[in-house]
Each structure stands twice: as C-alpha cells, then as structure tokens.
Design a protein around this motif. Structure first.
Motif, PDB file in Angstrom:
ATOM      1  N   ARG A  46       0.835  -1.204   0.000  1.00 48.36           N
ATOM      2  CA  ARG A  46       0.000   0.000   0.000  1.00 48.36           C
ATOM      3  C   ARG A  46       0.869   1.253   0.000  1.00 48.36           C
ATOM      4  O   ARG A  46       0.580   2.227  -0.700  1.00 48.36           O
ATOM      5  CB  ARG A  46      -0.905  -0.019   1.234  1.00 48.36           C
ATOM      6  N   LEU A  47       1.943   1.225   0.759  1.00 50.54           N
ATOM      7  CA  LEU A  47       2.844   2.372   0.830  1.00 50.54           C
ATOM      8  C   LEU A  47       3.495   2.648  -0.527  1.00 50.54           C
ATOM      9  O   LEU A  47       3.644   3.806  -0.925  1.00 50.54           O
ATOM     10  CB  LEU A  47       3.923   2.130   1.889  1.00 50.54           C
ATOM     11  N   ARG A  52       4.074   6.306  -5.002  1.00 51.62           N
ATOM     12  CA  ARG A  52       4.024   6.511  -6.458  1.00 51.62           C
ATOM     13  C   ARG A  52       3.085   7.663  -6.790  1.00 51.62           C
ATOM     14  O   ARG A  52       3.408   8.528  -7.612  1.00 51.62           O
ATOM     15  CB  ARG A  52       3.556   5.229  -7.152  1.00 51.62           C
ATOM     16  N   MET A  53       1.912   7.697  -6.136  1.00 55.03           N
ATOM     17  CA  MET A  53       0.958   8.786  -6.369  1.00 55.03           C
ATOM     18  C   MET A  53       1.530  10.122  -5.892  1.00 55.03           C
ATOM     19  O   MET A  53       1.429  11.139  -6.585  1.00 55.03           O
ATOM     20  CB  MET A  53      -0.359   8.475  -5.643  1.00 55.03           C
ATOM     21  N   LEU A  54       2.155  10.134  -4.733  1.00 57.92           N
ATOM     22  CA  LEU A  54       2.698  11.374  -4.178  1.00 57.92           C
ATOM     23  C   LEU A  54       3.847  11.913  -5.027  1.00 57.92           C
ATOM     24  O   LEU A  54       3.999  13.130  -5.180  1.00 57.92           O
ATOM     25  CB  LEU A  54       3.151  11.145  -2.735  1.00 57.92           C
ATOM     26  N   TYR A  59       4.236  15.876  -4.554  1.00 58.87           N
ATOM     27  CA  TYR A  59       4.233  16.119  -3.114  1.00 58.87           C
ATOM     28  C   TYR A  59       5.535  15.655  -2.461  1.00 58.87           C
ATOM     29  O   TYR A  59       5.952  16.195  -1.440  1.00 58.87           O
ATOM     30  CB  TYR A  59       3.047  15.429  -2.452  1.00 58.87           C
ATOM     31  N   VAL A  60       6.141  14.613  -3.007  1.00 56.32           N
ATOM     32  CA  VAL A  60       7.442  14.151  -2.518  1.00 56.32           C
ATOM     33  C   VAL A  60       8.369  13.945  -3.710  1.00 56.32           C
ATOM     34  O   VAL A  60       7.926  13.790  -4.844  1.00 56.32           O
ATOM     35  CB  VAL A  60       7.336  12.827  -1.705  1.00 56.32           C
ATOM     36  N   GLU A  61       9.649  13.958  -3.422  1.00 57.10           N
ATOM     37  CA  GLU A  61      10.676  13.666  -4.429  1.00 57.10           C
ATOM     38  C   GLU A  61      11.618  12.623  -3.851  1.00 57.10           C
ATOM     39  O   GLU A  61      11.821  12.563  -2.634  1.00 57.10           O
ATOM     40  CB  GLU A  61      11.451  14.939  -4.786  1.00 57.10           C
ATOM     41  N   ASP A  65      19.968   8.839  -2.846  1.00 61.86           N
ATOM     42  CA  ASP A  65      20.126   7.619  -2.040  1.00 61.86           C
ATOM     43  C   ASP A  65      18.824   6.842  -1.869  1.00 61.86           C
ATOM     44  O   ASP A  65      18.761   5.876  -1.109  1.00 61.86           O
ATOM     45  CB  ASP A  65      20.726   7.966  -0.674  1.00 61.86           C
ATOM     46  N   GLY A  66      17.771   7.286  -2.582  1.00 63.57           N
ATOM     47  CA  GLY A  66      16.496   6.576  -2.517  1.00 63.57           C
ATOM     48  C   GLY A  66      15.547   7.072  -1.456  1.00 63.57           C
ATOM     49  O   GLY A  66      14.393   6.634  -1.391  1.00 63.57           O
ATOM     50  N   ALA A  67      16.014   7.989  -0.607  1.00 60.95           N
ATOM     51  CA  ALA A  67      15.152   8.544   0.444  1.00 60.95           C
ATOM     52  C   ALA A  67      14.177   9.557  -0.151  1.00 60.95           C
ATOM     53  O   ALA A  67      14.376  10.059  -1.269  1.00 60.95           O
ATOM     54  CB  ALA A  67      16.012   9.195   1.524  1.00 60.95           C
ATOM     55  N   TYR A  68      13.131   9.863   0.606  1.00 59.63           N
ATOM     56  CA  TYR A  68      12.097  10.796   0.144  1.00 59.63           C
ATOM     57  C   TYR A  68      12.177  12.112   0.908  1.00 59.63           C
ATOM     58  O   TYR A  68      12.392  12.133   2.121  1.00 59.63           O
ATOM     59  CB  TYR A  68      10.708  10.181   0.334  1.00 59.63           C
TER      60      TYR A  68
END
Length: 252
Positions: A46-47, A52-54, A59-61, A65-68
C-alpha cells in the motif's frame, strides 16, 4: 445544515497520504520507505502505491540515495502566499490528467451557501463537456453532480434545497417526486458513484463521487455521450479510485 461524514475510499487514501507526508516533512535530510512504513504502520504494498501517487503529484521527491523529501507541490500549497492560485493550478492539472485517463470530461463541484457551483472542469474535443441547457443550480435532482452533493447533506439540508428548487421534468427519465428522490439519496452507498442516465439531458450520461474535506461538500464528476454509456461504470470506478489526489490538494 449538518453533513454526513461516512468515510469513502478516497477519504481513507487521503488520510494515509497525509500521514506519509507528515513523516517525510519531519525528516529534513530524507526518509526511507522502510522508515515511513515503521512510522505510519502502512503495509509495504500500500505504501508503494501511495508514494508513487505522491511522486506523480509532486508532493514528494526521491533523492539520490532513494530517500524521500518534500516536493515542490507541497511547498507551494503549504505556503499562504498565492495558495488559492496554486491550488487551482494543481487541481486543473489533476483534472486534465483524469480527463485523459478516463476518456471523459471531468468536473469539480462544490456546495456553497446552499447552491451548486461547478468550480473547475477539464474537457477536450475528444471528451466534450455536457451542454448546460438548464442551470445546474436548478437541476440537482436530475444531475449526478447534484445528487452526489445532496447525499452529503443531512435530511433537513436536502429538504431545504429541494424546497428552494422545483423538481422540473427535464427528460422522460427525470425523477420529479421528492419522496422518491429523498429515498434514493438516503439509500445511496457513500463508496458507490452516483449515476445520471439521461435524467438531465438526452444523449448524455454522467457519474459523480463525493469529495469532502472538513465541512466542505464537493464532488468529482464525469460525463459521456450516450453512445459511450457502456464505459460509464468503468470510468466512474476509475474516477473514484483516482479521487484521492483531488481531496489531498484540498486537505493540505
């Protein structure tokens, strides 16, 4: 006027998305998906869909290093300066994308001061908007938009609206009995799209899903020429599944 606050699928998606955004916003140098899952308790599958939507909505990038980290859209909507224009621009981009994905004209509507208002819409030559041959404010009983908005009011609010607007017969399919309409509105499940099968205009079918943020009553709707009526339920389900970004914009 009281509102009915029964949860819908977009509502739950938005609540989850807000929890993710709160977690990301607290991590100034970036937050991994594992850390987000630990803080929010949202299942990994679900996350992944929420992130993916965010990301798609800005809303996020995701950094190297793969972090948001928080994205540009969140920064613009979170700022009081020019927020209203930023919200309109964001909603319009979302509506344009929905129009293209469901293959139909889409509409954002709100119930303001006891009246129906189409606040924004997205159409195209391939997805034409419905011809407003009777003012939408006077035809809530016949439109998917109107019925969706009325379902979000309590019984007294619905009766008040119908008392102020005569239920005129617009086509042979239009419901003109307030008793029958009120009964159908009461029985309408909150997670099922409301349909208009040529009740407002011959040649057009429509569907609408509720979009409620706080005390604001709204809905997201689509219209199709009747020759595409076979696509209506599938398009309506897609609209319902993709309503969360609209609600999220309103909630921030």
């Amino acid at each position: 006027m009281a509102l009915k606050h029964e949860p819908t699928t977009p509502y739950h998606s938005t609540q989850e998305a807000l929890r993710v955004l709160e977690t990301v916003a607290r991590g100034s140098s970036g937050v991994t998906d594992a850390e987000i899952a630990s803080h929010t308790g949202i299942a990994p599958e679900r996350l992944t869909a929420l992130l993916r939507m965010l990301r798609r909505e800005g809303y996020v990038e995701q950094i190297a290093d793969g972090a948001y980290v928080t994205g540009e859209t969140l920064s613009r909507l979170g700022s009081a300066h020019h927020r209203e224009q930023a919200l309109r621009d964001k909603l319009q981009r979302t509506l344009d994308r929905l129009r293209d994905s469901v293959g139909a004209a889409v509409y954002m509507s709100r119930y303001v001061d006891g009246e129906i208002s189409i606040t924004q819409y997205a159409d195209s030559p391939a997805a034409p908007a419905v011809n407003e041959w009777v003012d939408f404010r006077s035809s809530a009983h016949a439109t998917a938009i109107g019925k969706s908005l009325l379902t979000q009011l309590d019984h007294a609010g619905r009766r008040d609206h119908l008392a102020r607007h005569k239920m005129a017969r617009l086509t042979s399919r239009t419901i003109t009995s307030d008793r029958l309409l009120l009964s159908r509105l009461e029985a309408q499940p909150p997670t099922v799209p409301v349909l208009d099968l040529q009740e407002y205009a011959v040649g057009t079918v429509c569907a609408a899903v509720p979009i409620t943020a706080g005390s604001s009553v709204g809905c997201l709707a689509l219209s199709l020429p009747v020759e595409h009526a076979h696509r209506l339920r599938q398009a309506a389900d897609a609209l319902n599944r993709n309503a969360a970004p609209v609600l999220l914009s309103m909630a921030i």
